[in-house]
Motif scaffolding. Structure first.
Motif, PDB file in Angstrom:
ATOM      1  N   THR A  94       0.808  -1.218   0.000  1.00  0.00           N
ATOM      2  CA  THR A  94       0.000   0.000   0.000  1.00  0.00           C
ATOM      3  C   THR A  94       0.841   1.268   0.000  1.00  0.00           C
ATOM      4  O   THR A  94       0.310   2.357  -0.218  1.00  0.00           O
ATOM      5  N   ALA A  95       2.135   1.158   0.259  1.00  0.00           N
ATOM      6  CA  ALA A  95       3.032   2.304   0.266  1.00  0.00           C
ATOM      7  C   ALA A  95       4.429   1.817  -0.072  1.00  0.00           C
ATOM      8  O   ALA A  95       4.703   0.616  -0.052  1.00  0.00           O
ATOM      9  N   ARG A  96       5.313   2.747  -0.398  1.00  0.00           N
ATOM     10  CA  ARG A  96       6.686   2.365  -0.726  1.00  0.00           C
ATOM     11  C   ARG A  96       7.349   1.732   0.492  1.00  0.00           C
ATOM     12  O   ARG A  96       7.320   2.293   1.581  1.00  0.00           O
ATOM     13  N   PRO A  97       7.975   0.553   0.327  1.00  0.00           N
ATOM     14  CA  PRO A  97       8.664  -0.084   1.460  1.00  0.00           C
ATOM     15  C   PRO A  97       9.812   0.782   1.965  1.00  0.00           C
ATOM     16  O   PRO A  97      10.310   1.656   1.258  1.00  0.00           O
ATOM     17  N   THR A  98      10.219   0.515   3.178  1.00  0.00           N
ATOM     18  CA  THR A  98      11.311   1.284   3.779  1.00  0.00           C
ATOM     19  C   THR A  98      12.676   0.671   3.517  1.00  0.00           C
ATOM     20  O   THR A  98      13.694   1.276   3.829  1.00  0.00           O
ATOM     21  N   GLY A  99      12.710  -0.532   2.966  1.00  0.00           N
ATOM     22  CA  GLY A  99      13.988  -1.180   2.689  1.00  0.00           C
ATOM     23  C   GLY A  99      13.794  -2.381   1.797  1.00  0.00           C
ATOM     24  O   GLY A  99      12.668  -2.742   1.421  1.00  0.00           O
TER      25      GLY A  99
END
Length: 398
Positions: free
Chosen positions: A143-148
Motif C-alpha cells: 500500500t506504500a513504498r517499502p522502507t527497505g
C-alpha cells in the motif's frame, strides 16, 4: 714542462666550469616548465574521470567444478538494464542500462532471497512451504513504498518444480489479481472528476496486465490488447511504438514498455509473480490534470526450451497514465494516455535493440565479460528509478 702543464690545466678548467644561462635562456626554461606543469594537471586529479567502465586485466579464476559443485550455486551473477521507456513527449529513449552479469565475488549472489519486505519477515522457500516445510503465508498487498529491501533467506536453487525458491517473490501474489485498484471509492483530484480518476486507474491496471502478464505477449506475440488501450490521439507516438515492435532499434526497443522473450530460446515455467501498487497524484501547476501511477515489479521464471535449468528475470515498471478534465484537455473515452514509463530489467544480457529480453543462464555466464557497474538489488522497491546511468550494472540476486 711545468709551464705547459699549468696552461693545459687552466684551459680544461675553463672548458668545464658551469656557465650562467642568459636571460633569454632562463625565460625559455621557465615557459617549458610551466607548460609541463599545466599538462600534468590536465592529466591528473583535476581532469575528468569515468568510474566503473574499465575491465580488470583478468577476471578472477573460477573454482574447479563451479558448474556442478557448490561453487556452481554461488557464482551466478546477473546483469541489469535500466532505462526511461517513454517520456511524456512519447519518444522511446534509451536513457540507461543497468544490467545483470557475472559477479563471482558475491557469494550466493543470485541464490539468496528474502521472503518478506523487511527484517523479521518469514523465510519461506517457496509459495507453499517454508525452509523447514512449514506453511508460509503470502504477503499482504503493498500500500506504500517499502522502507527497505526484502531480507535475505538461505540459498536455494530454482527448479522447474520450485522456480521461485530462494527468491522474495516466493511469497508474492501471482498473475493479474496482484494488480488491484486502491481500496475505497475513487475521489476527484485537482479538478479531475472521480469517474475520470477511476477510469485512469482501471486503464493503468489493464495496460500493465496486457503488456507484462499476457502469456502470448511474454512469448513474443504482438501486444494487441495493450496497443488497443492507447488513446488514438497519441498519433505519431503510437505509430512509433508500433514501428518499434515491427523493427526494433536501439532507440526504439519495445522491451522498455512490453515484457517479451524469444519463444525459440526460452519458455515460461510458472505464473508471473507480482508486487506493487496503484496511486493517484495531481499534476502540480496545471488544474484539470492528474496521473494514475503504477509501480510494479514482475518476476519471471524461465527455462531454456527443453532444458532443466531455471533462471529468473526481474522487471520493474513505473508508468503514469493521465486523467484529465475533458472540458480543458482532449481525451478519448475508454482509452489511456500513456504519459511516462520508466523501466528496469534484471538478468538480461545487456544487448540493445533486438526487441526481446534475453535472460542469462549459467552456461552463458562462463564466458561473459566481467561487469564493473553499480551493484543493485532488483527486489529493493524502497528506491525510485530516477538517476539512471549508461552502464551495465550487477544485480546482487535473482
Amino acid at each position: 714542462m711545468w709551464e705547459k702543464f699549468f696552461e693545459d690545466g687552466e684551459r680544461d678548467i675553463r672548458a668545464t666550469a658551469p656557465k650562467e644561462p642568459s636571460a633569454r635562456a632562463r625565460m625559455v626554461t621557465e615557459r617549458l616548465r610551466a607548460m609541463d606543469e599545466a599538462q600534468a594537471r590536465s592529466n591528473g586529479a583535476g581532469g575528468k574521470r569515468r568510474w566503473g567502465r574499465s575491465k580488470p586485466a583478468a577476471p578472477p579464476a573460477r573454482p574447479e567444478g563451479w558448474r556442478t559443485g557448490p561453487a556452481w550455486q554461488e557464482m551466478n551473477g546477473r546483469t541489469t538494464r535500466r532505462r526511461t521507456g517513454w517520456s511524456v513527449v512519447g519518444v522511446l529513449v534509451a536513457v540507461a542500462v543497468a544490467v545483470v552479469a557475472v559477479h563471482p565475488s558475491g557469494a550466493l549472489s543470485w541464490l539468496p532471497g528474502g521472503l518478506g519486505d523487511g527484517p523479521g519477515a518469514s523465510n519461506g522457500a517457496d509459495g507453499v512451504n517454508g525452509v523447514n516445510g512449514a506453511s508460509a503465508a503470502p504477503l499482504t498487498p503493498e500500500t506504500a513504498r517499502p522502507t527497505g529491501a526484502p531480507s535475505a533467506a538461505p540459498a536455494d536453487m530454482p527448479t522447474r518444480e520450485r522456480p521461485f525458491a530462494g527468491s522474495p517473490a516466493a511469497r508474492w501474489e501471482s498473475g493479474a489479481e496482484a494488480i488491484r485498484l486502491p481500496e475505497g471509492k475513487a475521489k476527484a483530484v485537482n479538478g479531475v472528476s472521480a469517474a475520470s480518476v477511476e477510469a485512469a486507474l482501471e486503464g493503468t491496471r489493464d495496460f500493465l496486465i496486457a503488456s507484462n502478464l499476457d502469456r502470448e505477449v511474454i512469448m513474443g506475440a504482438e501486444p494487441k490488447k495493450a496497443l488497443a488501450l492507447l488513446d488514438p490521439l497519441m498519433g505519431d507516438h503510437l505509430a512509433e511504438l508500433r514501428a518499434g515492435l515491427r523493427k526494433p532499434t536501439v532507440k526504439n526497443d519495445p522491451v522498455w514498455i512490453f515484457t517479451r522473450f524469444d519463444p525459440d530460446e526460452v519458455e515460461l515455467v510458472d505464473e508471473v509473480r507480482v508486487r506493487g501498487r496503484l496511486t493517484v497524484e495531481p499534476v502540480r501547476g496545471t488544474a484539470g490534470r492528474a496521473v494514475a501511477k503504477g509501480d510494479y515489479t514482475f518476476v519471471y521464471a524461465l527455462a531454456r526450451q527443453g532444458g532443466s535449468e531455471v533462471t529468473r528475470v526481474i522487471v520493474r515498471r513505473v508508468i503514469e497514465v493521465e486523467a484529465v478534465d475533458p472540458a480543458k484537455f482532449q481525451a478519448t473515452d475508454g482509452h489511456v494516455w500513456l504519459a511516462d514509463i520508466n523501466s528496469e530489467i534484471g538478468n538480461d544480457d545487456c544487448r540493445e535493440g533486438d526487441g526481446v529480453i534475453r535472460p542469462q543462464f549459467l552456461a552463458d555466464l562462463e564466458n561473459s565479460p566481467m561487469p564493473t557497474g553499480e551493484e543493485r538489488d532488483p527486489y529493493d522497491r524502497s528506491r525510485g528509478l530516477d538517476g539512471a546511468t549508461e552502464e551495465c550494472g550487477v544485480v546482487t540476486r535473482t
